[in-house]
Scaffold this motif. Structure first.
Motif, mmCIF file in Angstrom:
data_model
loop_
_atom_site.group_PDB
_atom_site.id
_atom_site.type_symbol
_atom_site.label_atom_id
_atom_site.label_comp_id
_atom_site.label_asym_id
_atom_site.label_seq_id
_atom_site.Cartn_x
_atom_site.Cartn_y
_atom_site.Cartn_z
ATOM 1 N N ASP A 223 3.241 54.389 -12.882
ATOM 2 C CA ASP A 223 3.140 54.796 -11.476
ATOM 3 C C ASP A 223 3.074 53.585 -10.543
ATOM 4 O O ASP A 223 3.715 53.558 -9.485
ATOM 5 C CB ASP A 223 1.901 55.676 -11.263
ATOM 6 C CG ASP A 223 2.059 57.061 -11.878
ATOM 7 O OD1 ASP A 223 3.217 57.463 -12.111
ATOM 8 O OD2 ASP A 223 1.039 57.716 -12.126
ATOM 9 N N GLN B 254 5.562 52.493 -7.532
ATOM 10 C CA GLN B 254 5.060 52.302 -6.164
ATOM 11 C C GLN B 254 5.435 50.926 -5.616
ATOM 12 O O GLN B 254 5.717 50.778 -4.425
ATOM 13 C CB GLN B 254 3.541 52.481 -6.146
ATOM 14 C CG GLN B 254 3.067 53.900 -6.386
ATOM 15 C CD GLN B 254 1.562 53.987 -6.555
ATOM 16 O OE1 GLN B 254 0.832 53.116 -6.080
ATOM 17 N NE2 GLN B 254 1.089 55.026 -7.240
ATOM 18 N N LYS C 146 8.049 49.502 -6.295
ATOM 19 C CA LYS C 146 9.515 49.508 -6.249
ATOM 20 C C LYS C 146 10.130 48.470 -7.175
ATOM 21 O O LYS C 146 11.162 47.843 -6.859
ATOM 22 C CB LYS C 146 10.006 49.314 -4.809
ATOM 23 C CG LYS C 146 9.544 50.407 -3.853
ATOM 24 C CD LYS C 146 10.180 50.277 -2.488
ATOM 25 C CE LYS C 146 9.668 51.345 -1.537
ATOM 26 N NZ LYS C 146 9.885 52.726 -2.036
ATOM 27 N N ASP D 165 12.989 65.489 -18.369
ATOM 28 C CA ASP D 165 12.483 66.047 -17.104
ATOM 29 C C ASP D 165 11.714 64.998 -16.303
ATOM 30 O O ASP D 165 11.678 65.060 -15.063
ATOM 31 C CB ASP D 165 11.571 67.250 -17.389
ATOM 32 C CG ASP D 165 12.353 68.479 -17.852
ATOM 33 O OD1 ASP D 165 13.576 68.530 -17.598
ATOM 34 O OD2 ASP D 165 11.739 69.375 -18.464
ATOM 35 N N THR E 88 12.570 62.087 -15.779
ATOM 36 C CA THR E 88 13.523 61.301 -14.986
ATOM 37 C C THR E 88 13.994 62.050 -13.743
ATOM 38 O O THR E 88 14.730 61.487 -12.924
ATOM 39 C CB THR E 88 14.759 60.914 -15.827
ATOM 40 O OG1 THR E 88 15.522 62.097 -16.141
ATOM 41 C CG2 THR E 88 14.348 60.213 -17.106
ATOM 42 N N ARG E 89 13.582 63.317 -13.604
ATOM 43 C CA ARG E 89 14.016 64.096 -12.445
ATOM 44 C C ARG E 89 13.563 63.439 -11.136
ATOM 45 O O ARG E 89 14.359 63.270 -10.205
ATOM 46 C CB ARG E 89 13.473 65.515 -12.525
ATOM 47 C CG ARG E 89 13.946 66.429 -11.383
ATOM 48 C CD ARG E 89 13.169 67.753 -11.402
ATOM 49 N NE ARG E 89 13.350 68.454 -12.641
ATOM 50 C CZ ARG E 89 14.332 69.335 -12.877
ATOM 51 N NH1 ARG E 89 15.224 69.589 -11.921
ATOM 52 N NH2 ARG E 89 14.414 69.946 -14.051
ATOM 53 N N ASN E 90 12.284 63.061 -11.089
ATOM 54 C CA ASN E 90 11.709 62.514 -9.863
ATOM 55 C C ASN E 90 11.159 61.102 -10.039
ATOM 56 O O ASN E 90 10.400 60.629 -9.188
ATOM 57 C CB ASN E 90 10.595 63.431 -9.339
ATOM 58 C CG ASN E 90 11.090 64.831 -9.031
ATOM 59 O OD1 ASN E 90 12.095 64.997 -8.347
ATOM 60 N ND2 ASN E 90 10.396 65.837 -9.545
ATOM 61 N N HIS E 91 11.485 60.456 -11.153
ATOM 62 C CA HIS E 91 11.002 59.092 -11.406
ATOM 63 C C HIS E 91 12.198 58.170 -11.660
ATOM 64 O O HIS E 91 12.998 58.427 -12.569
ATOM 65 C CB HIS E 91 10.060 59.054 -12.612
ATOM 66 C CG HIS E 91 8.798 59.842 -12.426
ATOM 67 N ND1 HIS E 91 8.713 61.195 -12.720
ATOM 68 C CD2 HIS E 91 7.572 59.467 -11.972
ATOM 69 C CE1 HIS E 91 7.487 61.621 -12.466
ATOM 70 N NE2 HIS E 91 6.769 60.603 -12.002
ATOM 71 N N PRO E 92 12.332 57.087 -10.909
ATOM 72 C CA PRO E 92 13.468 56.162 -11.065
ATOM 73 C C PRO E 92 13.275 55.232 -12.259
ATOM 74 O O PRO E 92 13.104 54.015 -12.111
ATOM 75 C CB PRO E 92 13.470 55.397 -9.739
ATOM 76 C CG PRO E 92 12.030 55.385 -9.317
ATOM 77 C CD PRO E 92 11.455 56.697 -9.776
ATOM 78 N N CYS F 166 22.801 60.624 -18.222
ATOM 79 C CA CYS F 166 21.960 61.118 -17.141
ATOM 80 C C CYS F 166 22.208 62.610 -16.929
ATOM 81 O O CYS F 166 23.232 63.154 -17.367
ATOM 82 C CB CYS F 166 22.227 60.357 -15.839
ATOM 83 S SG CYS F 166 23.792 60.798 -15.037
ATOM 84 N N PHE G 250 19.346 63.767 -11.071
ATOM 85 C CA PHE G 250 18.035 63.218 -11.410
ATOM 86 C C PHE G 250 17.965 61.760 -10.944
ATOM 87 O O PHE G 250 18.962 61.045 -10.952
ATOM 88 C CB PHE G 250 17.786 63.289 -12.911
ATOM 89 C CG PHE G 250 17.419 64.663 -13.402
ATOM 90 C CD1 PHE G 250 17.693 65.801 -12.660
ATOM 91 C CD2 PHE G 250 16.786 64.830 -14.629
ATOM 92 C CE1 PHE G 250 17.352 67.073 -13.117
ATOM 93 C CE2 PHE G 250 16.437 66.073 -15.098
ATOM 94 C CZ PHE G 250 16.721 67.208 -14.342
ATOM 95 N N GLU G 251 16.769 61.329 -10.542
ATOM 96 C CA GLU G 251 16.589 59.949 -10.068
ATOM 97 C C GLU G 251 16.767 58.923 -11.184
ATOM 98 O O GLU G 251 17.279 57.827 -10.964
ATOM 99 C CB GLU G 251 15.191 59.783 -9.443
ATOM 100 C CG GLU G 251 15.040 60.358 -8.059
ATOM 101 C CD GLU G 251 13.759 59.869 -7.408
ATOM 102 O OE1 GLU G 251 13.546 58.644 -7.385
ATOM 103 O OE2 GLU G 251 12.968 60.711 -6.952
#
Length: 551
Positions: free
Chosen positions: A189, A193, A195, A219, A221-225, A278, A282-283
């Protein structure tokens, strides 16, 4: 084995031994002559005999680790090298500058766990000052990153690989034999944060353990780069590797596509060990490291330096290492180190150790190794032919090999085997309710005793003074099989492969004998007895690869 061997033979013992004092023979002209015959670029000491130029160096900073992952090491841990034998920061920097000078563009710091080394920040800062080095990355378990990551970023770290094999806290504790899942997740995390990019999450997938989380990781990777990289379960000494635990690339891909039919491949970087995929939208991305099912030896550009300063040209080459540390501490110049590195790289094999895909077996027990890949510039190199077996004399009669002139070395052999027993017998063994007693214990003793008597059982085997015999049997109640491992050691002038194989064979027969009253002949089946590793012999070390344990 091929045209260059005569060049190496005279210098192997005195110049490549990690225990020898530094000797400075005039070998440069010979090496240059060898390279000219192969039509290789003399300026590239990191180019092997198959034309692969190595631009990626992995350096282990320490053998220590604050986890005990089940696929990586035994529960009791491993015997660590003494601190004064570990590379100093000055030695790390000298080696790094030498490799960068000769073409290395990327260095990755590994372990053990590299963040437990106190001078990690200074090492990164110094590496970043090396002209010509494009990238410095680190592979970590992430336990201490929440407090170290800002300093690592300030030092100039370019790539971050975090090992995480489960998204479930309880399973993490079992897998790593330690606690710390919350800290690893917090580290990921924090990296997001801040970046930081790229963030890669390495996940070793094991069948019937964490393969049920493959979709969970996708899943994620959906919202995590992040780039989640699924790694096929690989064999390392001491991790009790078993083929049926390995989930292949294609199996993992099929699992994902059952939920995400549009799961698609993406462009991979040159020399990448990961096959990129991918889910559109997804991010993050997903990668597969297919060391077992689809090796990438043909494009390998990687070399490794161990924490105690040994150069490994291939991860699967067992104990085939050259100690750069010993040469440095004995006063070797950079030019002499380059010659040593040159020799090691030239001897790198085309594929994983033990590969026999280029062998041709004829009907007359004749084996010819053609090594077509050594045909540089039209120079055809047929290495060697064997027209008879070692235990047969010139008249075709049985003959014991004379080993009196062979050098005595420490030798070791590891063998394995499987016996199918059926569900009824499996439960009886669990309950220790077999009429003849403790099956696994009795079979263990039988295996040890038989190893000692191998020379009596196999007519042309030598009597060997064994220094250690270890036989272990493990019941798998899910597969209803008993898996048998034997490890035999000696110090002598002949190997102990037959002793290890005999131990497994007799242990398996003992299990069969003790269980036959409780099972039908159809339920009991001895199979898959094989040698999986041997070290210390003149012919070099051997580690079986792509071994199908069950079949």
């Amino acid at each position: 084995m091929f045209i260059g061997k005569s060049i190496f033979r005279k210098i192997d013992k005195r110049y490549l031994s990690s225990k020898a004092s530094l000797i400075k023979p005039k070998i440069t002209p010979r090496i240059e002559n060898f390279r000219n015959k192969l039509k290789l670029d003399n300026t590239k000491i990191l180019t092997d005999s198959f034309g692969r130029h190595h631009t990626y160096l992995r350096i282990s900073l320490t053998e220590k680790c604050n986890l005990r992952c089940v696929y990586c090491m035994p529960a009791e841990g491993v015997k660590l090298t003494k601190n004064d034998e570990i590379l100093t920061i000055d030695e790390i920097l000298r080696i790094s500058k030498l490799f960068v000078k000769n073409g290395v563009k990327k260095i990755r710091l590994t372990g053990g766990e590299p963040t437990v080394r106190r001078d990690i920040i200074q090492i990164i800062k110094e590496l970043k000052n090396i002209k010509g080095l494009d990238s410095v990355g680190i592979t970590t378990n992430g336990l201490t990153l929440t407090r170290q990551l800002p300093s690592l970023i300030n030092a100039g770290i370019d790539g971050l690989n975090i090992s995480l094999d489960t998204l479930k806290k309880e399973r993490f504790d079992v897998l790593t034999r330690r606690q710390g899942w919350n800290r690893v997740m917090s580290s990921i995390d924090l990296a997001i944060q801040l970046k930081f990019s790229p963030i890669k999450i390495n996940c070793v997938v094991m069948k019937n353990f964490n393969d049920d989380e493959i979709i969970d990781f996708v899943d994620f990777t959906r919202n995590h780069p992040v780039d989640v990289r699924f790694i096929e379960y690989m064999p390392f000494f001491g991790n009790n590797w078993e083929k049926y635990k390995m989930l292949s690339f294609n199996e993992m891909k099929n699992i994902i596509r059952n939920k995400y039919p549009n799961f698609c491949s993406i462009k991979n970087d040159d020399n990448s060990t990961s096959k990129g995929y991918c889910v559109p939208g997804f991010e993050g991305t997903v990668g597969f490291i297919t060391s077992m099912s689809e090796h990438f030896c043909y494009s390998c550009n990687r070399l490794r330096i161990t924490a105690d300063g040994n150069l490994k040209v291939c991860l699967f080459e067992g104990k085939s290492e050259i100690s750069l540390k010993n040469y440095m501490r004995n006063g070797a110049s950079d030019e002499e180190l380059e010659e040593i590195i040159n020799i090691a790289v030239l001897k790198k094999k085309k594929k994983h150790a033990g590969d026999l895909s280029t062998s041709t077996f004829s009907s007359k027990n004749k084996i010819i190794f053609t090594h077509k890949s050594l045909n540089h510039g039209g120079l055809n190199m047929i290495s060697r032919s064997y027209s008879k077996l070692s235990h047969v004399d010139e008249n075709g009669k049985a003959n014991m090999v004379d080993v009196s002139k062979k050098e005595s070395t420490e030798r070791c052999a590891i063998a394995m085997g499987i016996i199918e027993i059926g569900s009824t017998v499996s439960q009886l063994i669990i309950d220790n309710n077999m009429k003849k007693g403790d099956v696994l214990l009795v079979a263990k003793i039988a295996g040890i005793n038989s190893a000692k008597k191998t020379f009596d059982l196999i007519p042309l085997c030598h009597q060997v003074a064994l220094t250690n015999i270890d036989v272990n049997l493990k019941l798998d109640p899910i597969k209803n099989i008993v898996i048998i491992y034997s490890k035999v050691k000696c110090f002598g002038n002949t190997g102990v492969e037959m002793e290890a194989l005999t131990a497994v064979s007799v242990a398996a027969l003992t299990v069969y004998d003790m269980c036959k009253a409780a099972a039908s002949p159809d339920q009991l089946k001895i199979k898959c007895i094989k040698l999986i590793e041997k070290t210390g012999g003149k012919s070099g070390d051997y580690i079986r690869q792509h071994s199908n344990v069950i079949n």
